[in-house]
Design a protein around this motif. Structure first.
Motif, PDB file in Angstrom:
ATOM      1  N   ARG A 191      23.351  31.937  33.296  1.00 10.55           N
ATOM      2  CA  ARG A 191      24.139  33.065  32.783  1.00 10.55           C
ATOM      3  C   ARG A 191      23.291  34.329  32.805  1.00 10.55           C
ATOM      4  O   ARG A 191      22.075  34.262  32.592  1.00 10.55           O
ATOM      5  CB  ARG A 191      24.612  32.782  31.348  1.00 10.55           C
ATOM      6  CG  ARG A 191      25.521  31.574  31.223  1.00 10.55           C
ATOM      7  CD  ARG A 191      26.906  31.884  31.729  1.00 10.55           C
ATOM      8  NE  ARG A 191      27.681  30.655  31.943  1.00 10.55           N
ATOM      9  CZ  ARG A 191      28.920  30.646  32.408  1.00 10.55           C
ATOM     10  NH1 ARG A 191      29.536  31.771  32.698  1.00 10.55           N
ATOM     11  NH2 ARG A 191      29.553  29.511  32.612  1.00 10.55           N
ATOM     12  N   ILE A 194      40.161  26.425  37.438  1.00  7.93           N
ATOM     13  CA  ILE A 194      39.295  27.392  38.115  1.00  7.93           C
ATOM     14  C   ILE A 194      40.161  28.514  38.680  1.00  7.93           C
ATOM     15  O   ILE A 194      41.303  28.285  39.090  1.00  7.93           O
ATOM     16  CB  ILE A 194      38.453  26.741  39.241  1.00  7.93           C
ATOM     17  CG1 ILE A 194      37.412  27.730  39.786  1.00  7.93           C
ATOM     18  CG2 ILE A 194      39.347  26.217  40.364  1.00  7.93           C
ATOM     19  CD1 ILE A 194      36.343  27.091  40.655  1.00  7.93           C
ATOM     20  N   TRP A 195      39.587  29.695  38.673  1.00  6.64           N
ATOM     21  CA  TRP A 195      40.228  30.909  39.188  1.00  6.64           C
ATOM     22  C   TRP A 195      39.604  31.204  40.547  1.00  6.64           C
ATOM     23  O   TRP A 195      38.399  31.480  40.610  1.00  6.64           O
ATOM     24  CB  TRP A 195      39.976  32.030  38.183  1.00  6.64           C
ATOM     25  CG  TRP A 195      40.340  33.423  38.572  1.00  6.64           C
ATOM     26  CD1 TRP A 195      40.927  33.873  39.729  1.00  6.64           C
ATOM     27  CD2 TRP A 195      40.128  34.593  37.767  1.00  6.64           C
ATOM     28  NE1 TRP A 195      41.101  35.237  39.685  1.00  6.64           N
ATOM     29  CE2 TRP A 195      40.619  35.703  38.494  1.00  6.64           C
ATOM     30  CE3 TRP A 195      39.580  34.800  36.503  1.00  6.64           C
ATOM     31  CZ2 TRP A 195      40.568  36.999  37.997  1.00  6.64           C
ATOM     32  CZ3 TRP A 195      39.523  36.093  36.011  1.00  6.64           C
ATOM     33  CH2 TRP A 195      40.023  37.182  36.743  1.00  6.64           C
ATOM     34  N   VAL A 196      40.390  31.102  41.612  1.00  5.87           N
ATOM     35  CA  VAL A 196      39.859  31.387  42.943  1.00  5.87           C
ATOM     36  C   VAL A 196      40.754  32.384  43.681  1.00  5.87           C
ATOM     37  O   VAL A 196      41.865  32.692  43.245  1.00  5.87           O
ATOM     38  CB  VAL A 196      39.706  30.105  43.807  1.00  5.87           C
ATOM     39  CG1 VAL A 196      38.781  29.094  43.155  1.00  5.87           C
ATOM     40  CG2 VAL A 196      41.066  29.482  44.106  1.00  5.87           C
ATOM     41  N   THR A 197      40.234  32.860  44.785  1.00  7.44           N
ATOM     42  CA  THR A 197      41.043  33.694  45.693  1.00  7.44           C
ATOM     43  C   THR A 197      40.878  33.084  47.089  1.00  7.44           C
ATOM     44  O   THR A 197      41.424  32.035  47.344  1.00  7.44           O
ATOM     45  CB  THR A 197      40.608  35.164  45.649  1.00  7.44           C
ATOM     46  OG1 THR A 197      39.186  35.229  45.768  1.00  7.44           O
ATOM     47  CG2 THR A 197      41.042  35.824  44.357  1.00  7.44           C
ATOM     48  N   GLY A 198      40.127  33.720  47.977  1.00  7.51           N
ATOM     49  CA  GLY A 198      39.891  33.158  49.299  1.00  7.51           C
ATOM     50  C   GLY A 198      40.976  33.546  50.297  1.00  7.51           C
ATOM     51  O   GLY A 198      41.820  34.399  50.033  1.00  7.51           O
ATOM     52  N   ARG A 221      25.848  26.572  34.004  1.00  8.93           N
ATOM     53  CA  ARG A 221      25.278  27.331  35.122  1.00  8.93           C
ATOM     54  C   ARG A 221      24.464  28.476  34.548  1.00  8.93           C
ATOM     55  O   ARG A 221      24.643  28.841  33.374  1.00  8.93           O
ATOM     56  CB  ARG A 221      26.392  27.844  36.042  1.00  8.93           C
ATOM     57  CG  ARG A 221      27.251  28.967  35.456  1.00  8.93           C
ATOM     58  CD  ARG A 221      28.121  29.556  36.556  1.00  8.93           C
ATOM     59  NE  ARG A 221      29.103  30.518  36.098  1.00  8.93           N
ATOM     60  CZ  ARG A 221      28.903  31.835  36.028  1.00  8.93           C
ATOM     61  NH1 ARG A 221      27.721  32.340  36.320  1.00  8.93           N
ATOM     62  NH2 ARG A 221      29.852  32.642  35.636  1.00  8.93           N
ATOM     63  N   ARG A 281      33.405  26.709  27.744  1.00  5.61           N
ATOM     64  CA  ARG A 281      34.309  26.629  28.891  1.00  5.61           C
ATOM     65  C   ARG A 281      33.547  26.775  30.202  1.00  5.61           C
ATOM     66  O   ARG A 281      32.695  27.629  30.326  1.00  5.61           O
ATOM     67  CB  ARG A 281      35.377  27.736  28.810  1.00  5.61           C
ATOM     68  CG  ARG A 281      36.450  27.616  29.898  1.00  5.61           C
ATOM     69  CD  ARG A 281      37.097  28.943  30.189  1.00  5.61           C
ATOM     70  NE  ARG A 281      36.114  29.941  30.610  1.00  5.61           N
ATOM     71  CZ  ARG A 281      35.611  29.995  31.845  1.00  5.61           C
ATOM     72  NH1 ARG A 281      36.009  29.158  32.790  1.00  5.61           N
ATOM     73  NH2 ARG A 281      34.703  30.908  32.149  1.00  5.61           N
ATOM     74  N   ARG A 282      33.835  25.902  31.142  1.00  7.43           N
ATOM     75  CA  ARG A 282      33.294  26.003  32.495  1.00  7.43           C
ATOM     76  C   ARG A 282      34.438  25.809  33.474  1.00  7.43           C
ATOM     77  O   ARG A 282      35.383  25.094  33.196  1.00  7.43           O
ATOM     78  CB  ARG A 282      32.271  24.881  32.763  1.00  7.43           C
ATOM     79  CG  ARG A 282      30.881  25.090  32.221  1.00  7.43           C
ATOM     80  CD  ARG A 282      29.924  25.962  33.034  1.00  7.43           C
ATOM     81  NE  ARG A 282      30.298  26.435  34.338  1.00  7.43           N
ATOM     82  CZ  ARG A 282      29.752  26.043  35.484  1.00  7.43           C
ATOM     83  NH1 ARG A 282      28.800  25.150  35.471  1.00  7.43           N
ATOM     84  NH2 ARG A 282      30.127  26.565  36.630  1.00  7.43           N
ATOM     85  N   SER A 283      34.315  26.434  34.621  1.00  8.90           N
ATOM     86  CA  SER A 283      35.280  26.199  35.678  1.00  8.90           C
ATOM     87  C   SER A 283      34.986  24.857  36.330  1.00  8.90           C
ATOM     88  O   SER A 283      33.835  24.425  36.379  1.00  8.90           O
ATOM     89  CB  SER A 283      35.194  27.303  36.721  1.00  8.90           C
ATOM     90  OG  SER A 283      35.515  28.546  36.141  1.00  8.90           O
TER      91      SER A 283
HETATM   92  C1  LIG Z   1      38.614  37.242  41.220  1.00 13.59           C
HETATM   93  C2  LIG Z   1      37.781  35.993  41.375  1.00 13.59           C
HETATM   94  C3  LIG Z   1      37.883  35.256  42.543  1.00 13.59           C
HETATM   95  C4  LIG Z   1      37.129  34.102  42.710  1.00 13.59           C
HETATM   96  N1  LIG Z   1      37.265  33.390  43.850  1.00 13.59           N
HETATM   97  C5  LIG Z   1      36.572  32.246  44.007  1.00 13.59           C
HETATM   98  C6  LIG Z   1      36.752  31.451  45.177  1.00 13.59           C
HETATM   99  O1  LIG Z   1      37.543  31.778  46.054  1.00 13.59           O
HETATM  100  N2  LIG Z   1      36.030  30.307  45.269  1.00 13.59           N
HETATM  101  C7  LIG Z   1      35.149  29.915  44.292  1.00 13.59           C
HETATM  102  O2  LIG Z   1      34.512  28.866  44.422  1.00 13.59           O
HETATM  103  N3  LIG Z   1      34.965  30.648  43.173  1.00 13.59           N
HETATM  104  C8  LIG Z   1      35.655  31.795  43.012  1.00 13.59           C
HETATM  105  N4  LIG Z   1      35.488  32.532  41.873  1.00 13.59           N
HETATM  106  C9  LIG Z   1      34.474  32.088  40.862  1.00 13.59           C
HETATM  107  C10 LIG Z   1      34.992  31.009  39.914  1.00 13.59           C
HETATM  108  O3  LIG Z   1      36.227  31.376  39.336  1.00 13.59           O
HETATM  109  C11 LIG Z   1      34.035  30.797  38.739  1.00 13.59           C
HETATM  110  O4  LIG Z   1      33.645  32.043  38.255  1.00 13.59           O
HETATM  111  C12 LIG Z   1      32.808  29.984  39.066  1.00 13.59           C
HETATM  112  O5  LIG Z   1      33.199  28.799  39.700  1.00 13.59           O
HETATM  113  C13 LIG Z   1      31.988  29.588  37.805  1.00 13.59           C
HETATM  114  O6  LIG Z   1      32.492  30.118  36.705  1.00 13.59           O
HETATM  115  P1  LIG Z   1      32.487  29.572  35.192  1.00 13.59           P
HETATM  116  O7  LIG Z   1      31.477  30.376  34.518  1.00 13.59           O
HETATM  117  O8  LIG Z   1      33.881  29.889  34.750  1.00 13.59           O
HETATM  118  O9  LIG Z   1      32.232  28.113  35.127  1.00 13.59           O
HETATM  119  C14 LIG Z   1      36.244  33.683  41.675  1.00 13.59           C
HETATM  120  C15 LIG Z   1      36.171  34.435  40.496  1.00 13.59           C
HETATM  121  C16 LIG Z   1      36.929  35.571  40.345  1.00 13.59           C
HETATM  122  C17 LIG Z   1      36.804  36.356  39.061  1.00 13.59           C
END
Ligand SMILES: Cc1cc2nc3c(=O)[nH]c(=O)nc-3n(C[C@H](O)[C@H](O)[C@H](O)COP(=O)(O)O)c2cc1C
Length: 213
Positions: free
Chosen positions: A195, A153-157, A193, A26-28
């Protein structure tokens, strides 16, 4: 890394190669890289049900979902851009417009699910534990999406943390955004990516030496 032996009876009945492989691969995928199709209503319902199968101390269910899809994405984006302008009156106009434009395009994927953390402060369960449970919901949602062949993908911002933006999303007093999970179909398969070295971050506890100073 030396691993303490486990007793045969402690082993799971049958390791699931498919499950482990999916976890390992799994990748975002960034929201802008997520295209149609997104999950339909029935699939989304199932994904949300699976997402809530998380550890939850005292069964408080301290989370809820806000789903943003279809035309709502553009309408919300326009309101967020307006809120950004209103919240940054002293910023240089060019810069403000640049970021307002980014806020207006925050929901490019077919679907976004806001996972809202809503800890119950009337209980003895620490808020931190309840917030962790909301984080687990975000992670489970990503895995469920992958199980159905979607990416996310899990983001905040800014939209997740700015008070005005939170109100526009629909949050009420005492709630926080645990994550905005964008969902859709990956335009391109993501690469790997770097690890972290798990060994470097793992210790097996041993009793302190009573003779040590
Ligand atoms: C709580 C939280 C908030 C995140 N916020 C962002 C964000 O705002 N923008 C972003 O590009 N990645 C953000 N990430 C990181 C991505 O979710 C992700 O971890 C990254 O793109 C690569 O992860 P992967 O290993 O799932 O591919 C956040 C992760 C977490 C746990």
């Amino acid at each position: 890394m030396p691993v303490p032996p486990s007793s045969p009876s402690a082993r799971p009945s049958a390791p699931s190669d498919g499950w482990l492989d999916a976890m390992a691969r799994r990748r975002s995928v960034p929201a802008a890289g997520l295209a149609e199709p997104g999950p339909d209503e029935a699939t989304l319902q199932r994904m949300l049900e699976l997402a809530t199968r998380v550890p939850d101390h005292a069964m408080l269910a301290p989370w809820r979902f806000i789903v943003i899809g279809g035309e709502a994405r553009g309408r919300l984006g326009a309101l967020l851009a307006e809120a950004y302008r209103a919240g940054n009156p002293d910023m240089a106009p060019e810069r403000r417009e640049k970021f307002a434009g980014i806020m207006s395009r925050l929901f490019p994927a077919p679907l976004a699910v806001v996972v809202v953390s809503r800890p119950n402060r009337e209980t003895m369960i620490p808020v931190f534990e309840q917030e962790l449970s909301a984080g687990a919901v975000c992670m489970n949602l990503l895995h469920a999406a992958h199980g159905f062949g979607f990416s996310g993908i899990w983001v905040t911002g800014w939209a997740a943390t700015n008070t005005h933006a939170q109100r526009l999303l629909g949050l009420v007093e005492g709630e926080k955004v645990a994550g905005i999970v964008h969902l859709g179909t990956a335009r391109e398969a993501p690469g790997e990516r770097p690890r972290p070295d798990v060994g470097e971050r793992t210790a097996f506890w041993s009793a302190p030496d009573p003779a040590a100073p």
